[in-house]
Every structure is written in C-alpha cells, then in structure tokens.
Design a protein around this motif. Structure first.
Motif, PDB file in Angstrom:
ATOM      1  N   GLU A   1       0.845  -1.188   0.000  1.00 11.75           N
ATOM      2  CA  GLU A   1       0.000   0.000   0.000  1.00 11.75           C
ATOM      3  C   GLU A   1       0.881   1.239   0.000  1.00 11.75           C
ATOM      4  N   PHE A   2       0.491   2.191  -0.815  1.00 15.09           N
ATOM      5  CA  PHE A   2       1.223   3.452  -0.966  1.00 15.09           C
ATOM      6  C   PHE A   2       0.209   4.572  -0.811  1.00 15.09           C
ATOM      7  N   VAL A   3       0.477   5.497   0.110  1.00 11.28           N
ATOM      8  CA  VAL A   3      -0.427   6.623   0.345  1.00 11.28           C
ATOM      9  C   VAL A   3       0.413   7.888   0.426  1.00 11.28           C
ATOM     10  N   VAL A   4      -0.003   8.904  -0.296  1.00 12.49           N
ATOM     11  CA  VAL A   4       0.643  10.215  -0.203  1.00 12.49           C
ATOM     12  C   VAL A   4      -0.454  11.264  -0.038  1.00 12.49           C
ATOM     13  N   ARG A   5      -0.254  12.164   0.935  1.00 12.30           N
ATOM     14  CA  ARG A   5      -1.171  13.302   1.067  1.00 12.30           C
ATOM     15  C   ARG A   5      -0.760  14.334   0.038  1.00 12.30           C
ATOM     16  N   VAL A   6      -1.742  14.917  -0.630  1.00  9.14           N
ATOM     17  CA  VAL A   6      -1.427  15.807  -1.752  1.00  9.14           C
ATOM     18  C   VAL A   6      -2.331  17.035  -1.744  1.00  9.14           C
ATOM     19  N   THR A   7      -1.719  18.172  -2.037  1.00  7.08           N
ATOM     20  CA  THR A   7      -2.440  19.403  -2.334  1.00  7.08           C
ATOM     21  C   THR A   7      -2.001  19.869  -3.709  1.00  7.08           C
ATOM     22  N   HIS A   8      -2.955  20.175  -4.560  1.00  4.75           N
ATOM     23  CA  HIS A   8      -2.679  20.765  -5.869  1.00  4.75           C
ATOM     24  C   HIS A   8      -3.299  22.147  -5.938  1.00  4.75           C
ATOM     25  N   VAL A   9      -2.579  23.083  -6.520  1.00  7.12           N
ATOM     26  CA  VAL A   9      -3.121  24.393  -6.859  1.00  7.12           C
ATOM     27  C   VAL A   9      -3.211  24.429  -8.378  1.00  7.12           C
ATOM     28  N   TRP A  10      -4.367  24.814  -8.875  1.00  2.67           N
ATOM     29  CA  TRP A  10      -4.658  24.837 -10.312  1.00  2.67           C
ATOM     30  C   TRP A  10      -4.892  26.276 -10.768  1.00  2.67           C
ATOM     31  N   ARG A  11      -4.639  26.517 -12.032  1.00  5.33           N
ATOM     32  CA  ARG A  11      -4.947  27.800 -12.653  1.00  5.33           C
ATOM     33  C   ARG A  11      -5.632  27.533 -13.993  1.00  5.33           C
ATOM     34  N   ARG A  12      -6.648  28.333 -14.278  1.00  6.37           N
ATOM     35  CA  ARG A  12      -7.284  28.226 -15.592  1.00  6.37           C
ATOM     36  C   ARG A  12      -6.407  28.981 -16.584  1.00  6.37           C
ATOM     37  N   GLU A  13      -5.925  28.283 -17.592  1.00  8.60           N
ATOM     38  CA  GLU A  13      -5.109  28.884 -18.637  1.00  8.60           C
ATOM     39  C   GLU A  13      -5.890  28.842 -19.942  1.00  8.60           C
ATOM     40  N   GLU A  14      -5.339  29.397 -20.995  1.00 15.05           N
ATOM     41  CA  GLU A  14      -6.062  29.467 -22.280  1.00 15.05           C
ATOM     42  C   GLU A  14      -6.541  28.105 -22.760  1.00 15.05           C
ATOM     43  N   ASP A  15      -5.758  27.061 -22.487  1.00 18.53           N
ATOM     44  CA  ASP A  15      -6.116  25.726 -22.971  1.00 18.53           C
ATOM     45  C   ASP A  15      -6.766  24.853 -21.903  1.00 18.53           C
ATOM     46  N   GLY A  16      -7.166  25.448 -20.779  1.00 17.31           N
ATOM     47  CA  GLY A  16      -7.861  24.684 -19.743  1.00 17.31           C
ATOM     48  C   GLY A  16      -7.166  24.771 -18.400  1.00 17.31           C
TER      49      GLY A  16
ATOM     50  N   ARG B   1      -4.730  23.883 -15.451  1.00 16.87           N
ATOM     51  CA  ARG B   1      -3.366  23.364 -15.353  1.00 16.87           C
ATOM     52  C   ARG B   1      -2.905  23.407 -13.898  1.00 16.87           C
ATOM     53  N   ILE B   2      -2.179  22.391 -13.488  1.00 20.58           N
ATOM     54  CA  ILE B   2      -1.583  22.369 -12.154  1.00 20.58           C
ATOM     55  C   ILE B   2      -0.402  23.329 -12.149  1.00 20.58           C
ATOM     56  N   VAL B   3      -0.343  24.201 -11.139  1.00 18.03           N
ATOM     57  CA  VAL B   3       0.800  25.109 -10.993  1.00 18.03           C
ATOM     58  C   VAL B   3       1.621  24.782  -9.753  1.00 18.03           C
ATOM     59  N   HIS B   4       1.040  24.020  -8.809  1.00 19.53           N
ATOM     60  CA  HIS B   4       1.791  23.647  -7.613  1.00 19.53           C
ATOM     61  C   HIS B   4       1.282  22.325  -7.070  1.00 19.53           C
ATOM     62  N   ARG B   5       2.219  21.519  -6.589  1.00 18.91           N
ATOM     63  CA  ARG B   5       1.893  20.261  -5.904  1.00 18.91           C
ATOM     64  C   ARG B   5       2.746  20.178  -4.650  1.00 18.91           C
ATOM     65  N   HIS B   6       2.098  19.817  -3.562  1.00 15.23           N
ATOM     66  CA  HIS B   6       2.821  19.460  -2.350  1.00 15.23           C
ATOM     67  C   HIS B   6       2.339  18.094  -1.929  1.00 15.23           C
ATOM     68  N   GLY B   7       3.264  17.186  -1.688  1.00 13.49           N
ATOM     69  CA  GLY B   7       2.910  15.847  -1.245  1.00 13.49           C
ATOM     70  C   GLY B   7       3.797  15.400  -0.106  1.00 13.49           C
ATOM     71  N   ASP B   8       3.241  14.566   0.761  1.00 17.30           N
ATOM     72  CA  ASP B   8       4.059  13.943   1.803  1.00 17.30           C
ATOM     73  C   ASP B   8       3.482  12.574   2.135  1.00 17.30           C
ATOM     74  N   HIS B   9       4.300  11.764   2.769  1.00 13.40           N
ATOM     75  CA  HIS B   9       3.902  10.385   3.092  1.00 13.40           C
ATOM     76  C   HIS B   9       3.392  10.231   4.508  1.00 13.40           C
TER      77      HIS B   9
END
Length: 131
Positions: free
Chosen positions: A101-116, A118-126
């Motif tokens: 089993e593999f688990v990572v806590r994750v936060t993503h920050v997204w931005r709407r760009e011209e083509d849809g 997009r993720i601009v930031h990821r933070h993950g930890d175990h």
C-alpha cells in the motif's frame, strides 16, 4: 458537470499511468510556465516547468504495477483558480520492492489557462497519521 470535473477525471487517468511508470499523462496536466512548483513526497523540489517535468519522469521510474487513485477531502474552485487536497492511494511496487500500500497526502493548486485547467503547484508527503 464543469470543466474542472474534466480536469479531475484527467488526474485520475494520469495517476493510473503514473503508478505504472508512465509520467506523460500527468506531466501534460501541468502549466508550461516557469512559475510551476513541486514539493514532492520523496523530498523532491522543482521550481520551473522543466524541473517539474524532469522530477515527474524520475518519480515515475520508481513505480511499477499499480494505479494511484485520488481521494479528495476538499475541492475549491473559483473563476481562475482551484485547489484540491486529499490523498493518492494504491498498491504498487516502489524501487523494485514487493507491491505494498502506498499513500501520499497531496495538495494541488490549479490555474485556468487558455487551454484549460493546469496544475501550478503540488505538495505531497507520506505522513498518514492524523494531526
């Protein structure tokens, strides 16, 4: 259904590929601008789009044989920005070890760009314990 729902479905498909060693679908969800940042669960740090792409390739090489599945605790969406927080969970092999089993806590920050979206930031930890 919103276009951000489409982005979340794309993340699920991309994490499936990532867990099987293919970073390309996940890398395609990221911004190509140099304000991209990644603070990864394996201690990785990337501060440009090129570094993010390289980091995703290196991490994917460590994975084999299982999908990662996103589980969201929070999904917040505004006109131009969004944030997701939760976990990615699966059973897979890391660095050639037996699948576990593999688990990572994750936060993503997204931005709407011209083509849809997009993720601009990821933070993950175990860390999986409750605070």
């Amino acid at each position: 259904m919103t276009d951000f729902d489409d982005a979340l479905r794309a993340v699920a498909e991309a994490l499936d590929a990532m867990g099987h060693g293919d970073p390309r679908p996940f890398a395609a969800l990221w911004t190509t601008t140099d304000d991209a940042t990644l603070m990864g669960g394996f201690g990785t740090r990337a501060l440009t789009a090129a570094e993010v792409a390289s980091t995703l390739e290196a991490v994917a090489r460590r994975f084999r044989g299982g999908a990662l599945v996103p589980e969201y605790d929070r999904v917040l969406v505004s006109d131009g920005w969004a944030m997701t927080a939760g976990r990615e969970r699966g059973v897979l092999s890391v660095d050639g070890a037996e699948p576990r089993e593999f688990v990572v806590r994750v936060t993503h920050v997204w931005r709407r760009e011209e083509d849809g979206w997009r993720i601009v930031h990821r933070h993950g930890d175990h860390t999986t314990s409750t605070i």
